[in-house]
Scaffold this motif. Structure first.
Motif, mmCIF file in Angstrom:
data_model
loop_
_atom_site.group_PDB
_atom_site.id
_atom_site.type_symbol
_atom_site.label_atom_id
_atom_site.label_comp_id
_atom_site.label_asym_id
_atom_site.label_seq_id
_atom_site.Cartn_x
_atom_site.Cartn_y
_atom_site.Cartn_z
ATOM 1 N N HIS A 85 24.731 49.924 24.049
ATOM 2 C CA HIS A 85 24.086 50.398 25.383
ATOM 3 C C HIS A 85 22.653 49.923 25.629
ATOM 4 C CE1 HIS A 85 21.580 53.133 23.079
ATOM 5 N NE2 HIS A 85 22.608 53.618 22.439
ATOM 6 N N TRP A 86 21.948 50.089 26.439
ATOM 7 C CA TRP A 86 20.825 49.367 26.909
ATOM 8 C C TRP A 86 19.703 50.288 26.460
ATOM 9 C CZ3 TRP A 86 20.203 44.556 30.115
ATOM 10 C CH2 TRP A 86 21.293 43.965 30.009
ATOM 11 N N VAL A 87 19.972 51.594 26.380
ATOM 12 C CA VAL A 87 18.715 52.714 26.114
ATOM 13 C C VAL A 87 17.944 52.168 24.898
ATOM 14 C CG1 VAL A 87 18.470 54.999 25.455
ATOM 15 C CG2 VAL A 87 20.213 54.601 27.121
ATOM 16 N N LYS A 88 16.585 52.086 25.305
ATOM 17 C CA LYS A 88 15.519 51.837 24.329
ATOM 18 C C LYS A 88 15.501 50.226 24.092
ATOM 19 C CE LYS A 88 15.755 56.277 22.069
ATOM 20 N NZ LYS A 88 15.682 57.044 20.830
ATOM 21 N N GLN A 89 16.327 49.687 24.579
ATOM 22 C CA GLN A 89 16.430 48.097 24.346
ATOM 23 C C GLN A 89 15.142 47.574 25.123
ATOM 24 O OE1 GLN A 89 17.972 46.599 22.355
ATOM 25 N NE2 GLN A 89 19.937 48.078 21.921
ATOM 26 N N THR A 90 14.269 46.487 24.318
ATOM 27 C CA THR A 90 13.078 46.067 24.925
ATOM 28 C C THR A 90 13.469 44.662 25.455
ATOM 29 O OG1 THR A 90 12.122 46.805 23.005
ATOM 30 C CG2 THR A 90 11.005 45.191 24.413
ATOM 31 N N LEU B 55 16.219 47.972 35.767
ATOM 32 C CA LEU B 55 16.393 48.149 34.287
ATOM 33 C C LEU B 55 15.838 49.365 33.877
ATOM 34 C CD1 LEU B 55 14.412 44.518 33.935
ATOM 35 C CD2 LEU B 55 16.920 45.198 33.584
ATOM 36 N N LYS B 56 15.071 50.180 34.458
ATOM 37 C CA LYS B 56 14.614 51.264 34.013
ATOM 38 C C LYS B 56 15.763 52.271 34.046
ATOM 39 C CE LYS B 56 9.472 50.722 34.623
ATOM 40 N NZ LYS B 56 8.452 51.302 35.303
ATOM 41 N N ILE B 57 16.524 52.319 35.303
ATOM 42 C CA ILE B 57 17.480 53.068 35.085
ATOM 43 C C ILE B 57 18.551 52.783 34.142
ATOM 44 C CG2 ILE B 57 19.875 53.505 36.541
ATOM 45 C CD1 ILE B 57 17.480 55.146 37.717
ATOM 46 N N TRP B 58 18.742 51.698 33.652
ATOM 47 C CA TRP B 58 19.469 51.430 32.365
ATOM 48 C C TRP B 58 18.940 52.174 30.974
ATOM 49 C CZ3 TRP B 58 20.470 45.655 33.727
ATOM 50 C CH2 TRP B 58 21.203 45.841 34.998
ATOM 51 N N GLY B 59 17.693 52.382 31.040
ATOM 52 C CA GLY B 59 16.947 53.046 29.901
ATOM 53 C C GLY B 59 16.427 52.041 29.111
ATOM 54 N N THR B 60 15.987 50.967 29.700
ATOM 55 C CA THR B 60 15.109 49.853 28.905
ATOM 56 C C THR B 60 13.623 50.046 28.573
ATOM 57 O OG1 THR B 60 14.874 48.440 30.750
ATOM 58 C CG2 THR B 60 17.002 48.118 29.439
ATOM 59 N N GLN B 61 13.229 49.490 27.518
ATOM 60 C CA GLN B 61 11.826 49.502 27.577
ATOM 61 C C GLN B 61 11.075 48.320 28.125
ATOM 62 O OE1 GLN B 61 10.158 49.127 23.606
ATOM 63 N NE2 GLN B 61 8.354 50.045 24.002
ATOM 64 N N LEU B 62 10.176 48.402 29.085
ATOM 65 C CA LEU B 62 9.872 47.088 29.324
ATOM 66 C C LEU B 62 8.349 46.813 28.993
ATOM 67 C CD1 LEU B 62 10.840 47.694 33.576
ATOM 68 C CD2 LEU B 62 12.077 46.257 31.519
ATOM 69 N N VAL B 63 8.180 45.719 28.512
ATOM 70 C CA VAL B 63 6.785 45.269 28.006
ATOM 71 C C VAL B 63 6.325 43.875 28.867
ATOM 72 C CG1 VAL B 63 5.524 44.362 26.258
ATOM 73 C CG2 VAL B 63 7.503 46.172 25.731
ATOM 74 N N GLU B 64 5.289 44.186 29.425
ATOM 75 C CA GLU B 64 4.743 43.046 30.352
ATOM 76 C C GLU B 64 3.690 42.262 29.623
ATOM 77 O OE1 GLU B 64 3.797 43.332 34.550
ATOM 78 O OE2 GLU B 64 5.151 45.266 34.937
ATOM 79 N N MET B 65 3.859 40.847 30.022
ATOM 80 C CA MET B 65 2.892 39.933 29.204
ATOM 81 C C MET B 65 2.878 38.907 30.197
ATOM 82 S SD MET B 65 3.873 39.672 25.167
ATOM 83 C CE MET B 65 3.772 40.834 24.059
ATOM 84 N N ASP B 66 1.644 38.186 29.851
ATOM 85 C CA ASP B 66 1.846 36.676 30.889
ATOM 86 C C ASP B 66 2.461 35.819 30.025
ATOM 87 O OD1 ASP B 66 -0.109 35.134 28.737
ATOM 88 O OD2 ASP B 66 -1.637 36.437 29.659
ATOM 89 N N THR B 67 2.908 34.622 30.520
ATOM 90 C CA THR B 67 3.702 33.963 30.011
ATOM 91 C C THR B 67 3.199 33.294 28.414
ATOM 92 O OG1 THR B 67 3.068 31.951 31.239
ATOM 93 C CG2 THR B 67 4.999 33.199 31.992
#
Length: 377
Positions: free
Chosen positions: A207-212, A231-243
């Motif tokens: 499943h997608w829960v807690k996947q980064t 993506l948040k609805i699916w339970g994912t953890q989002l980490v923002e970075m520049d390229t």
């Protein structure tokens, strides 16, 4: 004979408890399926961290009050939660209908199929553009509001550069493991919103829960935020970075790790001991390490070769540093330099200091599971 009868009676009671447990698990699964339906209808995410924390704390307290190990109850609950999250994936809330229709370029690949399945579960129309559909590319892409590029890393820039003109409100996304060059290629090829994503998982997830997922923004935050909300609805953890920061991190997180594992796997293959012999006398920690090495060689050689080759120029200096540290350690061992070895240990320990205890606890749980899963001959 009397002892055997007593033992049989006790085992019968254990079997009855286990039977009750199975029935309770089945009942729980039905309830969690209903919870998933309500979440979908109300637009709530599959994973709500506060609820998980609250539930675990309450059950641990109940366990300890009844003389049962809190760790045991938490292990059981986490396994049940994983099943619950999986049960709740069949139908998901759609909070970003503006992303429909979506086109997945490379949608017949394993990651493309994974995203296609999840988008469809969320009620978003998905079209697939793969080699077989090349002749009808313009038709497939017509009116698309989301175009997600899921192709091998060595082809992504060429695919992006050869895209026909997309609608200005279409969100163009790639999901490769490097970000700077693909995001630049998307910005040059498309006037509309652009977003770079790097899923830090493979296609075999339950499943997608807690996947980064690492997020590298390009252009058009409003449209990008729609996809991130889904993506948040699916339970994912989002980490923002520049390229640039992302690619530098991946040189360590992925490329160096894969290279080390790749070399170690080849080293093992040249030894006189069979894998069976090595496994038979391995501690749980080494069993776990073997699993991770074996996991790499159970997957696509082309994929991992591409990942290592894609950033080799950038990691060449890192490899030289790694080789230098290895050689210094070897010299210390040859010279019996215990003080030097302890100094090296201390230097590394300071890097891990803030997370050392957490890593120790987490690894202990993994080691227990690795040991539990062993099958004795």
């Amino acid at each position: 004979m009397v002892l055997e009868q007593k033992l049989a009676a006790l085992r019968s009671q254990i079997d009855a408890c286990d039977t009750e447990l199975v029935a309770i698990l089945a009942k729980r699964n039905k309830i969690t399926a209903q919870v998933g339906q309500i979440k979908r209808d109300s637009g709530k995410p599959v994973y709500i961290p506060e609820r998980e924390i609250e539930l675990l704390a309450a059950r641990r307290a109940q366990a300890q009050a009844q003389g049962v190990s809190g760790d045991l109850v938490e292990d059981i609950l986490r396994r049940m939660m994983r099943e619950s999250y999986q049960n709740q994936q069949s139908e998901l809330a759609c909070v970003s209908p503006e992303l429909s229709p979506a086109v997945i370029i490379g949608g017949k690949g394993v990651m493309g199929q994974l995203f296609a399945k999840q988008l469809r579960r969320s009620g978003i129309e998905v079209r697939i553009l793969d080699k077989e559909q090349n002749d009808s590319q313009d038709e497939v892409l017509s009116g698309a509001k989301l175009v997600l590029v899921s192709v091998p890393i060595n082809k992504v820039e060429a695919i992006i550069e050869n895209l026909p003109k997309l609608d200005d409100d279409c969100l163009l996304v790639d999901i490769t493991s490097v970000k700077e060059k693909p995001v630049t290629a998307m910005l040059n090829s498309h006037k509309g919103p652009v977003l770079g994503l790097h899923p830090m998982f493979g296609p075999d997830i339950a499943h997608w829960v807690k996947q980064t997922i690492v997020v590298c923004r390009g252009r058009g935050d409003l449209k990008a935020d729609m996809l991130l909300a889904q993506l948040k609805i699916w339970g994912t953890q989002l980490v923002e970075m520049d390229t640039k920061k992302h690619d530098e991190a991946m040189q360590i997180v992925q490329v160096m790790r894969h290279l080390t594992t790749f070399v170690y796997g080849q080293f093992l293959a040249k030894q006189t001991h069979s894998l069976r012999e090595i496994k038979s006398c391995s501690s749980p920690i080494y069993q776990l390490e073997l699993m991770m090495v074996g996991r790499l060689f159970a997957q696509s050689p082309g994929l991992y070769s591409d990942i290592m080759l894609a950033q080799f120029d950038n990691v060449e200096s890192l490899l030289e540093d790694y080789q230098d540290i290895y050689e210094q350690t070897l010299i210390k061992l040859k010279n019996g330099d215990k003080a030097g070895l302890i100094e090296g240990f201390s230097d590394a320990k300071s890097y891990f200091s803030d997370s050392a205890e957490s890593f120790l606890k987490q690894s202990r749980a993994l080691l227990n599971k690795a040991n539990d899963s062993k099958v004795l001959d």
